[in-house]
Each structure stands twice: as C-alpha cells, then as structure tokens.
Design a protein around this motif. Structure first.
Motif, short mmCIF file in Angstrom:
data_model
loop_
_atom_site.label_atom_id
_atom_site.label_comp_id
_atom_site.label_asym_id
_atom_site.label_seq_id
_atom_site.Cartn_x
_atom_site.Cartn_y
_atom_site.Cartn_z
N GLU A 32 -11.44 -6.43 -2.12
CA GLU A 32 -12.13 -5.27 -1.65
C GLU A 32 -12.30 -5.38 -0.07
OE1 GLU A 32 -15.84 -2.52 -3.02
OE2 GLU A 32 -16.45 -4.35 -2.00
N ALA A 75 -10.38 9.46 -0.74
CA ALA A 75 -9.29 8.44 -0.72
C ALA A 75 -7.93 8.82 -0.20
CB ALA A 75 -9.45 7.64 -1.98
N ASP A 76 -7.74 10.10 -0.77
CA ASP A 76 -6.29 10.74 -0.40
C ASP A 76 -6.15 10.90 0.84
OD1 ASP A 76 -5.73 10.52 -3.21
OD2 ASP A 76 -6.25 12.48 -3.65
N ILE A 90 -7.03 -8.58 -6.58
CA ILE A 90 -7.37 -7.28 -5.98
C ILE A 90 -8.73 -7.96 -4.95
CG2 ILE A 90 -8.81 -5.38 -6.00
CD1 ILE A 90 -7.59 -4.97 -8.74
N HIS A 141 -1.04 0.81 2.88
CA HIS A 141 -1.78 0.71 1.78
C HIS A 141 -2.70 1.96 1.49
CE1 HIS A 141 -1.64 -3.67 1.74
NE2 HIS A 141 -1.78 -3.58 3.00
N GLN A 142 -2.96 2.20 0.15
CA GLN A 142 -3.76 3.51 -0.13
C GLN A 142 -5.06 3.14 -0.54
OE1 GLN A 142 -2.73 7.03 0.00
NE2 GLN A 142 -5.11 7.27 -0.40
N ALA A 143 -6.13 3.78 0.11
CA ALA A 143 -7.45 3.50 -0.37
C ALA A 143 -7.61 4.06 -1.76
CB ALA A 143 -8.27 4.32 0.66
N THR A 144 -8.36 3.39 -2.55
CA THR A 144 -8.73 3.64 -3.90
C THR A 144 -10.08 4.26 -4.23
OG1 THR A 144 -9.51 1.17 -4.44
CG2 THR A 144 -7.18 1.86 -4.95
N SER A 145 -11.21 4.24 -3.22
CA SER A 145 -12.34 4.62 -3.12
C SER A 145 -12.94 5.04 -1.88
CB SER A 145 -13.15 3.85 -4.01
OG SER A 145 -13.66 2.60 -3.42
#
Length: 173
Positions: free
Chosen positions: A3, A23-24, A1, A35-39
């Motif tokens: 960042e 993030a959504d 992973i 890619h989807q942001a996680t935070s």
C-alpha cells in the motif's frame, strides 16, 4: 501487495476543489510503468496554521488581515479536519491545540492574536515542525501566513530549520 499513500488534489475546470475522485480517475506511473489505483479515500487533514504577528513590517501587514486570512482558511476545511494554531512575534506561542471546532478557532483568533516588536520566523517553523512530528496523525499540513522575515536572520539556523522541515514529511503551504 504494497500500500502506497499518495496525496492528491483535484479541481474542476473552474478551479474549484473536486471531492468526487475515484480510483478509475487516477493513473499512476512509477519508473515508466503504469499502475492502476485500487482505492481512494479521504483522510482528514491535520493543519497547523502558523501566524506571523511580528511588528517589524507593520506598514506592510495588519493583524486584521492575518486574522481574516486564517478565518477564511479554517472556513474552507471539512468538518472532520483538525486545526491547531501557533502565533509568533517576540516569542513563539501555541494558541490553539488540535480541534475540529471552527467556532472555537474563530474565538481564539478574535481574542488571542497580538502584535509584537520582533519576528521569530525560524524559531516558529522549528517549533511547528516539532509540534507536528509529535502528533501521530496522518495527512499533516503546515500553513505559514507570514512575510517570511526573521528579525535575526541567522543563516545557520535557517539552513537547519529548512533541512528539518524537508525531512519531516509534512506538506507545507
């Protein structure tokens, strides 16, 4: 992973800054892959304001206008954002070190700004770049309030100044 830090700015349909990004709300595309942001988190800004107080173009600019522009900018910052100020004219001078105190910045702007005969724009940007690079802070911004005129217009110095600034990873406004 891994960042990855991405700087984003969000505005509503009226052009006002929107601070409720989640993030959504973000979609990130890299090399054709989504890619989807996680935070999402807000990192306080560290803003160095560089003020042109050189006098060669006094008919085109006034110190009151420069002061008011800087004050309006500082008023727009969040309370945890830090500000420092450099003014330049015949010399480049740090007039405010890093602070979150808006009243202190307003006081300095009211009392310490002064006009000079010349404009050392290239020297000011070089000094600002060095000042920001010595600062181990994230989210660094350089705001230039200037007409962009340099009294000596040394093209070799200009090229070096631009190259150093581009390599610094500082957001310029």
């Amino acid at each position: 992973i891994e960042e990855v830090k991405l700087n984003i700015s969000a505005f509503d349909e009226n052009g006002k800054f929107f601070s409720g990004v989640t993030a959504d709300d973000l979609v990130i595309m890299e090399d054709g892959r989504l890619h989807q942001a996680t935070s999402v988190r807000r990192i306080p800004a560290n803003v160095l304001i560089v003020l042109d107080t050189g006098g060669e173009m006094r008919r085109a600019k006034r110190i009151d206008q420069t002061r008011d522009t800087a004050k309006n900018l500082v008023n727009a910052f969040h309370k945890e954002d830090s500000v420092a100020i450099i003014q330049y004219n015949d010399k480049v001078e740090i007039i405010a070190e890093w602070t979150e105190n808006k009243a202190e910045i307003h006081n300095i702007l009211n009392k310490r700004l002064n006009f000079g005969k010349r404009s050392l724009f290239y020297d000011a940007v070089e000094s600002a770049t060095e000042f920001l690079q010595k600062t181990p802070l994230e989210n660094r911004h350089l705001v230039l309030i200037t007409d962009g005129t340099d009294s000596f217009n040394k093209t070799d110095q200009r090229a070096l100044m631009i190259r150093n600034l581009l390599a610094s990873n500082i957001s310029v406004h």
